[in-house]
Design a protein around this motif. Structure first.
Motif, PDB file in Angstrom:
ATOM      1  N   GLN A   1       0.830  -1.199   0.000  1.00  0.00           N
ATOM      2  CA  GLN A   1       0.000   0.000   0.000  1.00  0.00           C
ATOM      3  C   GLN A   1       0.865   1.250   0.000  1.00  0.00           C
ATOM      4  O   GLN A   1       0.587   2.219  -0.719  1.00  0.00           O
ATOM      5  CB  GLN A   1      -0.926  -0.007   1.220  1.00  0.00           C
ATOM      6  N   GLN A   2       1.945   1.226   0.785  1.00  0.00           N
ATOM      7  CA  GLN A   2       2.838   2.378   0.861  1.00  0.00           C
ATOM      8  C   GLN A   2       3.476   2.662  -0.491  1.00  0.00           C
ATOM      9  O   GLN A   2       3.605   3.820  -0.897  1.00  0.00           O
ATOM     10  CB  GLN A   2       3.917   2.134   1.912  1.00  0.00           C
ATOM     11  N   ARG A   3       3.873   1.594  -1.210  1.00  0.00           N
ATOM     12  CA  ARG A   3       4.514   1.806  -2.516  1.00  0.00           C
ATOM     13  C   ARG A   3       3.552   2.464  -3.498  1.00  0.00           C
ATOM     14  O   ARG A   3       3.945   3.326  -4.293  1.00  0.00           O
ATOM     15  CB  ARG A   3       5.007   0.474  -3.095  1.00  0.00           C
ATOM     16  N   ILE A   4       2.298   2.074  -3.458  1.00  0.00           N
ATOM     17  CA  ILE A   4       1.310   2.658  -4.371  1.00  0.00           C
ATOM     18  C   ILE A   4       1.009   4.100  -3.977  1.00  0.00           C
ATOM     19  O   ILE A   4       0.905   4.991  -4.836  1.00  0.00           O
ATOM     20  CB  ILE A   4       0.034   1.793  -4.393  1.00  0.00           C
ATOM     21  N   LEU A   5       0.912   4.369  -2.675  1.00  0.00           N
ATOM     22  CA  LEU A   5       0.724   5.747  -2.228  1.00  0.00           C
ATOM     23  C   LEU A   5       1.932   6.605  -2.618  1.00  0.00           C
ATOM     24  O   LEU A   5       1.776   7.761  -3.048  1.00  0.00           O
ATOM     25  CB  LEU A   5       0.523   5.772  -0.717  1.00  0.00           C
ATOM     26  N   ASP A   6       3.125   6.048  -2.467  1.00  0.00           N
ATOM     27  CA  ASP A   6       4.336   6.770  -2.879  1.00  0.00           C
ATOM     28  C   ASP A   6       4.276   7.109  -4.363  1.00  0.00           C
ATOM     29  O   ASP A   6       4.660   8.213  -4.778  1.00  0.00           O
ATOM     30  CB  ASP A   6       5.576   5.929  -2.600  1.00  0.00           C
ATOM     31  N   ALA A   7       3.811   6.156  -5.171  1.00  0.00           N
ATOM     32  CA  ALA A   7       3.760   6.369  -6.621  1.00  0.00           C
ATOM     33  C   ALA A   7       2.836   7.522  -6.972  1.00  0.00           C
ATOM     34  O   ALA A   7       3.155   8.356  -7.835  1.00  0.00           O
ATOM     35  CB  ALA A   7       3.320   5.082  -7.319  1.00  0.00           C
ATOM     36  N   PHE A   8       1.678   7.591  -6.328  1.00  0.00           N
ATOM     37  CA  PHE A   8       0.766   8.709  -6.594  1.00  0.00           C
ATOM     38  C   PHE A   8       1.428  10.034  -6.233  1.00  0.00           C
ATOM     39  O   PHE A   8       1.306  11.024  -6.971  1.00  0.00           O
ATOM     40  CB  PHE A   8      -0.542   8.528  -5.816  1.00  0.00           C
ATOM     41  N   GLN A   9       2.135  10.065  -5.118  1.00  0.00           N
ATOM     42  CA  GLN A   9       2.819  11.295  -4.728  1.00  0.00           C
ATOM     43  C   GLN A   9       3.926  11.648  -5.718  1.00  0.00           C
ATOM     44  O   GLN A   9       4.073  12.809  -6.110  1.00  0.00           O
ATOM     45  CB  GLN A   9       3.393  11.136  -3.325  1.00  0.00           C
ATOM     46  N   GLN A  10       4.697  10.655  -6.143  1.00  0.00           N
ATOM     47  CA  GLN A  10       5.790  10.902  -7.090  1.00  0.00           C
ATOM     48  C   GLN A  10       5.276  11.404  -8.433  1.00  0.00           C
ATOM     49  O   GLN A  10       5.955  12.173  -9.122  1.00  0.00           O
ATOM     50  CB  GLN A  10       6.600   9.626  -7.272  1.00  0.00           C
ATOM     51  N   LEU A  11       4.089  10.980  -8.808  1.00  0.00           N
ATOM     52  CA  LEU A  11       3.492  11.415 -10.077  1.00  0.00           C
ATOM     53  C   LEU A  11       2.849  12.789  -9.968  1.00  0.00           C
ATOM     54  O   LEU A  11       2.363  13.319 -10.965  1.00  0.00           O
ATOM     55  CB  LEU A  11       2.457  10.394 -10.545  1.00  0.00           C
ATOM     56  N   GLY A  12       2.829  13.359  -8.785  1.00  0.00           N
ATOM     57  CA  GLY A  12       2.309  14.712  -8.620  1.00  0.00           C
ATOM     58  C   GLY A  12       0.875  14.807  -8.160  1.00  0.00           C
ATOM     59  O   GLY A  12       0.320  15.916  -8.088  1.00  0.00           O
ATOM     60  N   PHE A  13       0.229  13.665  -7.851  1.00  0.00           N
ATOM     61  CA  PHE A  13      -1.130  13.723  -7.330  1.00  0.00           C
ATOM     62  C   PHE A  13      -1.109  14.334  -5.937  1.00  0.00           C
ATOM     63  O   PHE A  13      -0.234  14.024  -5.122  1.00  0.00           O
ATOM     64  CB  PHE A  13      -1.754  12.328  -7.298  1.00  0.00           C
TER      65      PHE A  13
END
Length: 356
Positions: free
Chosen positions: A145-157
């Protein structure tokens, strides 16, 4: 975290209870442990039971409109009938195995805006029940879950808010009577096509169903609408996958479907032609289940909404506890009367102190 409550419902001189959590931070599927400490009053007290409840707030859709309510979603017995003598002191250990679908309340060390959760102690003596104050519980993401949340943040969401929706998601097996929605504003490169993205995790011991709802903007000749994507990911792939690329692929699939609709118009700046890995089904995005991505393909995209419902399709099926003999059961349908607002005023007041 400690709370103390003199059991006023039992009269002056009744027993007191302190519930102490060993650590208020936990994870979905992990244990939450501690002690219920009892001190006898001025006379013998015949305790009928001590029960702990996991309490949270959720949004409910009803015929009269939407509203918020607070309810137990898991009740765990600590002890059955027992006698507490005057001045007697007891420390009763407990363990709550958090359901795998327990919603996340804390990310990057901060409480998610809109999320509250606590443990409440219920002590019953001679048919008088006293429900103690709440002790906050902080549920952190699992690695996947953390990796997916990190991905959204890294993409600028940009995170907007989170809440719990009472009901079921069409086609997804759930054991709790609600699901969590984590809402994001899109980054600039997607803002022309997407208003918001809602992320839902439905977690089990071996995998996570990731459900995405895209609230899309209307075009010159088309109306705005919601589309959904559903993906199955494995806990084992948390550290072996480029989740930024995967999540970007999920979002681009939705945008590409929007662009392919009649009347959408010419490609928007910043998109141009589909990039390799997104124009056609690829491992992790296409029709064929792949390790780490499972069913994450076109076969699980579509409209989960039914007329009269906002968001995911809601059902009213049976909810099992999944907690073995330890749990008294999840409040399937919240039949104990909490939806009607019974006996929750003090709990709701306590949540006001949690902060949002």
């Amino acid at each position: 975290m400690v709370f103390k409550k003199l059991l006023g419902a039992l009269g002056v001189g009744g027993p007191s209870v302190d519930t102490v959590l060993s650590n208020p931070s936990t994870y979905p599927g992990a244990p939450l442990t501690g002690n219920v400490n009892l001190v006898g009053g001025t006379q013998d007290a015949d305790i009928e039971h001590i029960t702990l409840g996991l309490v949270t707030r959720m949004e409910v859709e009803g015929g009269g409109g939407d509203y918020s309510t607070v309810a137990d979603f898991l009740r765990v017995p600590v002890t059955g009938p027992m006698r507490l003598h005057p001045g007697q002191q007891l420390a009763i250990p407990f363990r709550i195995d958090m359901p795998w679908e327990t919603p996340i309340t804390t990310v990057y060390g901060q409480t998610l805006r809109g999320m509250v959760m606590g443990v409440r102690t219920e002590l019953a003596i001679a048919r008088a029940i006293d429900k103690g104050d709440l002790d906050a519980v902080h549920v952190h993401p699992l690695p996947i879950q953390q990796r997916i949340l990190d991905a959204f943040q890294q993409l600028g969401f940009r995170f907007k808010s989170a809440d719990l929706e009472y009901g079921q998601i069409y086609g997804v097996h759930q054991t709790l009577p609600f699901y969590q929605e984590i809402e994001y504003f899109p980054p600039q490169q997607y803002a022309h096509a997407i208003n918001e993205v809602e992320l839902t995790f439905v977690t089990s011991p071996h995998q996570v169903e990731v459900v995405l709802e895209f609230d899309k903007r209307g075009g010159l000749f088309t109306q705005g609408h919601d589309t959904y994507g559903r993906y199955t990911v494995s806990h084992a792939d948390a550290d072996t996958t480029d989740w930024r690329q995967v999540v970007d692929g999920w979002v681009r699939q939705s945008v590409d479907r929007r662009k392919s609709m009649p009347g959408f118009g010419a490609p928007q700046p910043g998109y141009g032609h589909p990039q390799p890995g997104y124009g056609h089904p690829q491992p992790g995005y296409g029709h064929h289940p792949q390790p780490g991505y499972g069913h994450g393909g076109h076969g699980h995209h579509g409209h989960y909404r039914q007329p009269g419902h906002h968001g995911h399709y809601r059902g009213h099926g049976h909810h099992g506890s999944g907690m073995g003999g330890m749990a008294m059961g999840i409040a399937g349908g919240l039949a104990a009367g909490y939806l009607a607002g019974e006996a929750i005023d003090e709990v709701g007041d306590a949540f006001e102190d949690f902060g949002e």
